[in-house]
Design an enzyme around this catalytic site. Structure first.
Site, PDB file in Angstrom:
ATOM      1  N   GLU A  74       0.794  -1.221   0.000  1.00 57.93           N
ATOM      2  CA  GLU A  74       0.000   0.000   0.000  1.00 57.93           C
ATOM      3  C   GLU A  74       0.832   1.279   0.000  1.00 57.93           C
ATOM      4  O   GLU A  74       0.419   2.286  -0.560  1.00 57.93           O
ATOM      5  CB  GLU A  74      -0.943   0.011   1.219  1.00 57.93           C
ATOM      6  CG  GLU A  74      -2.007  -1.075   1.216  1.00 57.93           C
ATOM      7  CD  GLU A  74      -3.065  -0.856   0.149  1.00 57.93           C
ATOM      8  OE1 GLU A  74      -3.144   0.259  -0.402  1.00 57.93           O
ATOM      9  OE2 GLU A  74      -3.810  -1.811  -0.130  1.00 57.93           O
ATOM     10  N   SER A 125     -50.686 -23.267  38.603  1.00 55.87           N
ATOM     11  CA  SER A 125     -50.292 -23.946  39.842  1.00 55.87           C
ATOM     12  C   SER A 125     -48.806 -23.830  40.145  1.00 55.87           C
ATOM     13  O   SER A 125     -48.369 -24.212  41.240  1.00 55.87           O
ATOM     14  CB  SER A 125     -50.682 -25.425  39.771  1.00 55.87           C
ATOM     15  OG  SER A 125     -52.085 -25.568  39.794  1.00 55.87           O
TER      16      SER A 125
END
Length: 685
Positions: free
Chosen positions: A94, A364
């Site tokens: 780069e 319950s």
């Protein structure tokens, strides 16, 4: 002639003078420009380097199980935690003069300008790494001179205020590698299933080639093109003295293993659980005046991956092939740590968390909480009540309520609390509530952290006040912990992007929600749902699971028209399951009704596989007593229904079930059944 020569010399001198003045003016112009740029840069100050960072989730053993990101998946990584091969490969391809220039490569700029002039437009780039980093941070990627000017200004400011190492680190953490991956660490994990610090030369050189064209050079999209670019980069590295010829040769021949499938697999680990973690971590950081939106957090969670797999497999195996939904959560009794959580059948279809957010009627499943309140009001496991069909009057006589049992049957004799809990008798529950008072029940619900009704309505004994599976399972976990308060948590620690620990879990101060004695007695009663000795007009509600049990469990199920619950525990592990339809549709088929119990037992048996059976520790002040279930009296060998129950010392019965009562039919029955003479026994029968 001389005059002409004189004029030529004078003209030449004037031209040189003009050129000199022009050069001086040009130098002054550049000096002014440079000074202006310097002043601008100094006034503007250092440009910020803040970028979005992904936050990472770890399980209880520090294995990564997921991440959370805003717009870009990125894990910021220090330069010394990135492979030197990737640093060299990136610079080589780069910007080979990166460490020499001051942000601009004028030879590359000149070449790019000529190419653009010939083409009549912006066609060739000349950006240094610094300029690319500036673009990644602050600008778009459009090819215009305006963008290039801004890029140059930002690049100059970056070079002025930051070191080359800081700029290179920033570039490697912001550059796009395709597939939604920003930065070297995210890309390395995605492509190779490893950290960027562990990249080989072959892997690093291939990865360094991707940013040139993330779609074009991705090894997952086109391995041939990615390999060709890798060879170019290896040659550049060799020519620039970064690697030797031998290293280049070895890297060229190395077969790079791509493991993106492993990365993708980690994204499916406990997504509902991670949503709960994110919310809890957000609250923790907010209390410290920090924002979770900053990103970069490493959050260690309480997840036990073995438990999570067990839960998911149990759901997959036992859920019917329809729209029935599921919620599942498990917790450690000792700590309150959430070890597994499933908030629905398919996170991709619906991310709604039915564990933490779905409040439903527990039916319950609320009874253990009711009976905890009853134990505080002088009830004991052998407290008997008439459970024949009953109509209750309330609201000062203006309303009535007639509860029914699931099978619409009723006992023709009194039941003890232990037996009523085992077979889930509804008449007993409502009568117990009326005996202890609504205020007592509400007080215990508050202590357990549950929602409750302010209305004095008999039906609340049967779980009409809505609660989440998360809260109700934690209430059971408190019972498993000997009545000691537990706060469910999913977060063990939080570390910021710089590695500083900003939060570490600390256990809360000990607090008893109910006494150890009541918790233990209640626990022992809850083992009764799996015991056939408690069966009466209706079987104990957990008998269908008994054959599969290899451990001692305390549990309770709950059923309403639209909801099915099963929650239970051992001394170390609590798990809760809910089944129902999102639209509240009635549960109509047997598969709907049975799924919660089957998911629960599958999970518990898998999670505890290979572990020794645990027993609940009996506290002082409690005694084991063998009683006759039908009478609640001390058992005698002549009594047919015997079981060990646990009671407070002061509640232990004194009378034996074999005590003779001249006017009691049971006494005569026990007498004749105890005789050794078969004829007499036959006579009695």
């Amino acid at each position: 002639m001389k005059r002409q020569q004189y004029k030529k010399r004078k003209k030449r001198k004037n031209f040189v003078k003009k050129i000199g003045l022009f050069m001086i003016a040009l130098l002054c112009f550049f000096a002014v420009m440079f000074l202006s740029l310097r002043i601008y840069a100094q006034v503007a100050g250092a440009p910020p380097l803040t970028v979005p960072k992904a936050s990472i989730f770890l399980d209880s053993n520090h294995n990564q199980i997921g991440d959370y990101f805003t717009k870009e998946r990125r894990y910021w990584t220090d330069l010394d935690e990135i492979s030197p091969y990737l640093l060299d490969a990136t610079v080589a391809v780069e910007d080979k003069d990166f460490f020499e220039h001051s942000g601009f490569d004028f030879s590359r700029i000149a070449g790019a300008v000529l190419a653009d002039i010939k083409a009549g437009g912006k066609v060739q780039g000349a950006s240094t790494l610094t300029q690319q980093y500036a673009r990644n941070l602050y600008l778009s990627h459009e090819k215009t001179w305006n963008r290039k000017l801004n890029e140059a200004l930002f690049a100059y400011r970056l070079e002025l205020f930051y070191s080359k190492e800081e700029i290179l680190e920033g570039y490697l953490n912001t550059v796009y590698y395709g597939h939604g991956m920003y930065g070297a660490e995210a890309a390395s994990r995605y492509f190779y299933g490893k950290s960027a610090k562990d990249l080989t030369l072959a892997e690093a050189s291939m990865l360094a080639g991707v940013p040139k064209g993330p779609t074009y050079y991705s090894p997952l999209n086109n391995l041939e093109k990615a390999t060709n670019r890798q060879q170019v980069i290896l040659r550049l590295m060799k020519d620039q003295g970064k690697i030797t010829e031998d290293e280049k040769t070895r890297a060229t021949s190395e077969q790079v293993a791509l493991k993106s499938d492993e990365w993708i697999a980690t994204k499916s680990i406990a997504p509902y659980f991670l949503d709960v973690v994110w919310e809890e971590a957000s609250d923790i950081l907010e209390e410290k005046n920090l924002s979770i939106s900053e990103g970069g957090w490493t959050i260690q969670t309480t997840l036990n991956q073995a438990h999570q797999r067990a839960a998911e497999n149990a759901i997959k195996t036992n859920m019917p092939n329809n729209d029935l939904q599921v919620g599942f959560v498990s917790m450690e009794a000792d700590t309150g740590f959430v070890t597994a959580l499933v908030g629905g059948r398919d996170y991709g279809v619906s991310s709604f968390n039915r564990v933490a957010l779905g409040n439903r009627q527990p039916g319950s499943a609320i009874k253990p909480i009711l009976y905890a309140a009853a134990l505080e009001k002088d009830f004991n496991p052998m407290s008997f009540l008439d459970v024949s069909e009953t109509t209750f009057t309330y609201d000062n006589g203006r309303a009535t309520y007639t509860p029914q049992n699931v099978n619409k049957k009723y006992a023709d004799h009194e039941l003890s609390m232990a037996q009523a809990l085992a077979i889930s008798d509804n008449i007993y529950a409502v009568k117990a509530l009326e005996n202890i008072g609504y205020r007592s029940f509400r007080d215990v619900q508050k202590r357990f952290g549950l929602n409750y009704s302010e209305k004095d309505v008999p039906s609340i004994a049967l779980g009409t006040a809505e609660n989440s599976l998360y809260d109700l399972t934690n209430a059971y976990n408190i019972i498993a912990a000997g009545g000691e308060k537990r706060q469910p948590t999913t977060v063990l620690s939080i570390t910021d992007a710089k590695g500083k620990v900003v939060y570490k879990y600390k256990p809360p101060e000990k607090e008893q929600v109910i006494s150890k004695q009541d918790a233990f007695i209640l626990t022992q009663m809850m083992t009764g749902m799996f015991d056939p000795v408690f069966s009466d007009y209706s079987p104990a509600t957990g008998l269908s699971l008994r054959a599969r049990m290899s451990h001692t469990y305390a549990a309770k199920s709950g059923t309403t028209n639209s909801d099915q619950w099963m929650i239970g525990f051992t001394p170390s592990l609590t798990a809760g399951v809910w089944n129902g339809y999102d639209q509240g549709k009635t549960l109509s088929v047997q598969a709907d009704m049975a799924a919660s119990k089957q998911v629960w037992i599958d999970f518990m048996e898998t999670a505890l596989d290979g572990k020794a059976n645990e027993t609940f520790t009996m506290p002082s002040g409690v005694e084991p007593v063998t009683v006759d279930i039908r009478t609640g009296k001390l058992a005698h060998e002549s009594c047919s229904t015997q079981r060990v129950v646990y009671m407070k010392t002061e509640d232990v019965p004194k009378e034996s079930c074999a005590s003779f009562d001249l006017f009691n039919q049971d006494s005569w029955g026990n007498f004749f059944e105890s005789l050794p003479f078969e004829a007499l026994r036959n006579f009695w029968e």
